[in-house]
Design a protein around this motif. Structure first.
Motif, PDB file in Angstrom:
ATOM      1  N   MET A 275       0.829  -1.207   0.000  1.00 10.77           N
ATOM      2  CA  MET A 275       0.000   0.000   0.000  1.00 10.77           C
ATOM      3  C   MET A 275       0.865   1.261   0.000  1.00 10.77           C
ATOM      4  N   ALA A 276       1.996   1.243   0.669  1.00  6.90           N
ATOM      5  CA  ALA A 276       2.904   2.390   0.652  1.00  6.90           C
ATOM      6  C   ALA A 276       3.432   2.622  -0.761  1.00  6.90           C
ATOM      7  N   GLY A 277       3.721   1.528  -1.488  1.00 10.38           N
ATOM      8  CA  GLY A 277       4.167   1.660  -2.876  1.00 10.38           C
ATOM      9  C   GLY A 277       3.083   2.234  -3.771  1.00 10.38           C
ATOM     10  N   VAL A 278       1.840   1.792  -3.567  1.00 11.14           N
ATOM     11  CA  VAL A 278       0.712   2.331  -4.340  1.00 11.14           C
ATOM     12  C   VAL A 278       0.522   3.819  -4.034  1.00 11.14           C
ATOM     13  N   LEU A 279       0.606   4.176  -2.770  1.00  5.84           N
ATOM     14  CA  LEU A 279       0.461   5.589  -2.401  1.00  5.84           C
ATOM     15  C   LEU A 279       1.585   6.443  -2.992  1.00  5.84           C
ATOM     16  N   LEU A 280       2.790   5.902  -3.041  1.00 11.82           N
ATOM     17  CA  LEU A 280       3.917   6.625  -3.630  1.00 11.82           C
ATOM     18  C   LEU A 280       3.715   6.825  -5.129  1.00 11.82           C
ATOM     19  N   ALA A 281       3.204   5.804  -5.820  1.00 11.92           N
ATOM     20  CA  ALA A 281       2.916   5.931  -7.253  1.00 11.92           C
ATOM     21  C   ALA A 281       1.803   6.954  -7.488  1.00 11.92           C
ATOM     22  N   MET A 282       0.776   6.923  -6.635  1.00 17.45           N
ATOM     23  CA  MET A 282      -0.308   7.915  -6.756  1.00 17.45           C
ATOM     24  C   MET A 282       0.219   9.323  -6.531  1.00 17.45           C
ATOM     25  N   LEU A 283       1.129   9.476  -5.568  1.00 16.08           N
ATOM     26  CA  LEU A 283       1.724  10.779  -5.315  1.00 16.08           C
ATOM     27  C   LEU A 283       2.473  11.286  -6.538  1.00 16.08           C
ATOM     28  N   ALA A 284       3.229  10.398  -7.195  1.00 13.30           N
ATOM     29  CA  ALA A 284       3.963  10.797  -8.392  1.00 13.30           C
ATOM     30  C   ALA A 284       3.015  11.228  -9.503  1.00 13.30           C
ATOM     31  N   LEU A 285       1.929  10.493  -9.716  1.00 14.00           N
ATOM     32  CA  LEU A 285       0.961  10.853 -10.757  1.00 14.00           C
ATOM     33  C   LEU A 285       0.250  12.171 -10.445  1.00 14.00           C
ATOM     34  N   ILE A 286      -0.100  12.366  -9.184  1.00 12.80           N
ATOM     35  CA  ILE A 286      -0.763  13.617  -8.790  1.00 12.80           C
ATOM     36  C   ILE A 286       0.183  14.794  -8.970  1.00 12.80           C
ATOM     37  N   CYS A 287       1.452  14.609  -8.616  1.00 12.81           N
ATOM     38  CA  CYS A 287       2.435  15.688  -8.812  1.00 12.81           C
ATOM     39  C   CYS A 287       2.618  16.015 -10.288  1.00 12.81           C
ATOM     40  N   MET A 288       2.620  14.995 -11.135  1.00 12.11           N
ATOM     41  CA  MET A 288       2.767  15.244 -12.572  1.00 12.11           C
ATOM     42  C   MET A 288       1.566  16.008 -13.129  1.00 12.11           C
ATOM     43  N   ALA A 289       0.363  15.655 -12.698  1.00 17.76           N
ATOM     44  CA  ALA A 289      -0.834  16.373 -13.150  1.00 17.76           C
ATOM     45  C   ALA A 289      -0.830  17.803 -12.620  1.00 17.76           C
ATOM     46  N   ALA A 290      -0.456  17.976 -11.358  1.00 20.05           N
ATOM     47  CA  ALA A 290      -0.426  19.319 -10.769  1.00 20.05           C
ATOM     48  C   ALA A 290       0.644  20.190 -11.430  1.00 20.05           C
ATOM     49  N   LEU A 291       1.755  19.598 -11.831  1.00 17.58           N
ATOM     50  CA  LEU A 291       2.813  20.351 -12.494  1.00 17.58           C
ATOM     51  C   LEU A 291       2.329  20.912 -13.825  1.00 17.58           C
ATOM     52  N   ARG A 292       1.620  20.092 -14.587  1.00 22.29           N
ATOM     53  CA  ARG A 292       1.090  20.552 -15.876  1.00 22.29           C
ATOM     54  C   ARG A 292       0.061  21.672 -15.682  1.00 22.29           C
ATOM     55  N   MET A 293      -0.820  21.517 -14.690  1.00 19.09           N
ATOM     56  CA  MET A 293      -1.822  22.560 -14.433  1.00 19.09           C
ATOM     57  C   MET A 293      -1.161  23.844 -13.947  1.00 19.09           C
ATOM     58  N   ALA A 294      -0.147  23.716 -13.078  1.00 17.14           N
ATOM     59  CA  ALA A 294       0.543  24.900 -12.571  1.00 17.14           C
ATOM     60  C   ALA A 294       1.294  25.618 -13.694  1.00 17.14           C
ATOM     61  N   LYS A 295       1.899  24.862 -14.603  1.00 20.64           N
ATOM     62  CA  LYS A 295       2.607  25.491 -15.716  1.00 20.64           C
ATOM     63  C   LYS A 295       1.627  26.236 -16.617  1.00 20.64           C
ATOM     64  N   GLY A 296       0.462  25.666 -16.880  1.00 22.58           N
ATOM     65  CA  GLY A 296      -0.554  26.358 -17.666  1.00 22.58           C
ATOM     66  C   GLY A 296      -1.026  27.635 -16.990  1.00 22.58           C
ATOM     67  N   ALA A 297      -1.220  27.580 -15.666  1.00 21.86           N
ATOM     68  CA  ALA A 297      -1.652  28.768 -14.930  1.00 21.86           C
ATOM     69  C   ALA A 297      -0.576  29.855 -14.956  1.00 21.86           C
ATOM     70  N   VAL A 298       0.678  29.471 -14.798  1.00 15.75           N
ATOM     71  CA  VAL A 298       1.770  30.444 -14.832  1.00 15.75           C
ATOM     72  C   VAL A 298       1.880  31.080 -16.218  1.00 15.75           C
ATOM     73  N   ILE A 299       1.712  30.287 -17.271  1.00 16.45           N
ATOM     74  CA  ILE A 299       1.730  30.855 -18.622  1.00 16.45           C
ATOM     75  C   ILE A 299       0.584  31.850 -18.786  1.00 16.45           C
ATOM     76  N   GLY A 300      -0.588  31.529 -18.258  1.00 13.64           N
ATOM     77  CA  GLY A 300      -1.712  32.458 -18.306  1.00 13.64           C
ATOM     78  C   GLY A 300      -1.425  33.754 -17.567  1.00 13.64           C
ATOM     79  N   ILE A 301      -0.817  33.654 -16.400  1.00 14.45           N
ATOM     80  CA  ILE A 301      -0.480  34.851 -15.620  1.00 14.45           C
ATOM     81  C   ILE A 301       0.546  35.693 -16.362  1.00 14.45           C
ATOM     82  N   MET A 302       1.580  35.044 -16.886  1.00 15.04           N
ATOM     83  CA  MET A 302       2.619  35.777 -17.615  1.00 15.04           C
ATOM     84  C   MET A 302       2.054  36.435 -18.872  1.00 15.04           C
ATOM     85  N   LEU A 303       1.154  35.750 -19.567  1.00 13.87           N
ATOM     86  CA  LEU A 303       0.541  36.321 -20.765  1.00 13.87           C
ATOM     87  C   LEU A 303      -0.324  37.517 -20.391  1.00 13.87           C
TER      88      LEU A 303
END
Length: 149
Positions: free
Chosen positions: A110-138
């Motif tokens: 279960m710790a391994g599953v939670l770690l994999a979920m954390l990695a996937l959530i971080c990857m999704a959040a990174l893409r959303m944060a980059k889009g938001a930052v591009i919007g702010i900069m634009l």
């Protein structure tokens, strides 16, 4: 507009204000802050919302495929990882507190599953944060400086 607010090169024969050659607000930065940031979070062009920002996972198109907004000129290198980590780790902190308080003790699988979920959530959040930052900069009109000029 008062006479003293106009630049020294103002001439009354100009058809519109500001005169050509000066920096006017670009047409692709006209939407409100929530709309611009929301479009960036969704991965769409912050200006028109019709075309995608990304050409792949995090690679940004140089120009919007619909409205030609300069998406690739926005300096969105360092802020998105910090924003993504700030959001994800604050949510994750609740689970860490429960683990250390003794309410839930995950097994190794279960710790391994939670770690994999954390990695996937971080990857999704990174893409959303980059889009938001591009919007702010634009919206702010902040462009990457040209190293050649």
């Amino acid at each position: 507009m008062r006479r003293m607010d106009k630049p020294q090169d103002y001439h009354p024969d100009f058809e519109s204000w500001p005169p050509a050659g000066t920096h006017a607000k670009p047409e692709w930065a006209a939407d409100s802050w929530p709309v611009t940031i929301g479009r960036g979070i969704m991965g769409r062009c912050p200006s028109c919302g019709a075309a995608p920002i990304f050409d792949g996972y995090l690679k940004v198109h140089e120009r919007c495929l619909n409205c030609a907004a300069p998406l690739g000129d926005m300096p969105s290198d360092d802020a998105p990882p910090y924003i993504a980590m700030l959001v994800v780790l604050h949510v994750l902190a609740l689970f860490v507190v429960f683990f250390y308080k003794g309410y839930y003790h995950p097994g190794i699988l279960m710790a391994g599953v939670l770690l994999a979920m954390l990695a996937l959530i971080c990857m999704a959040a990174l893409r959303m944060a980059k889009g938001a930052v591009i919007g702010i900069m634009l919206k702010l009109g902040m462009k990457r400086e040209d190293p050649n000029g």
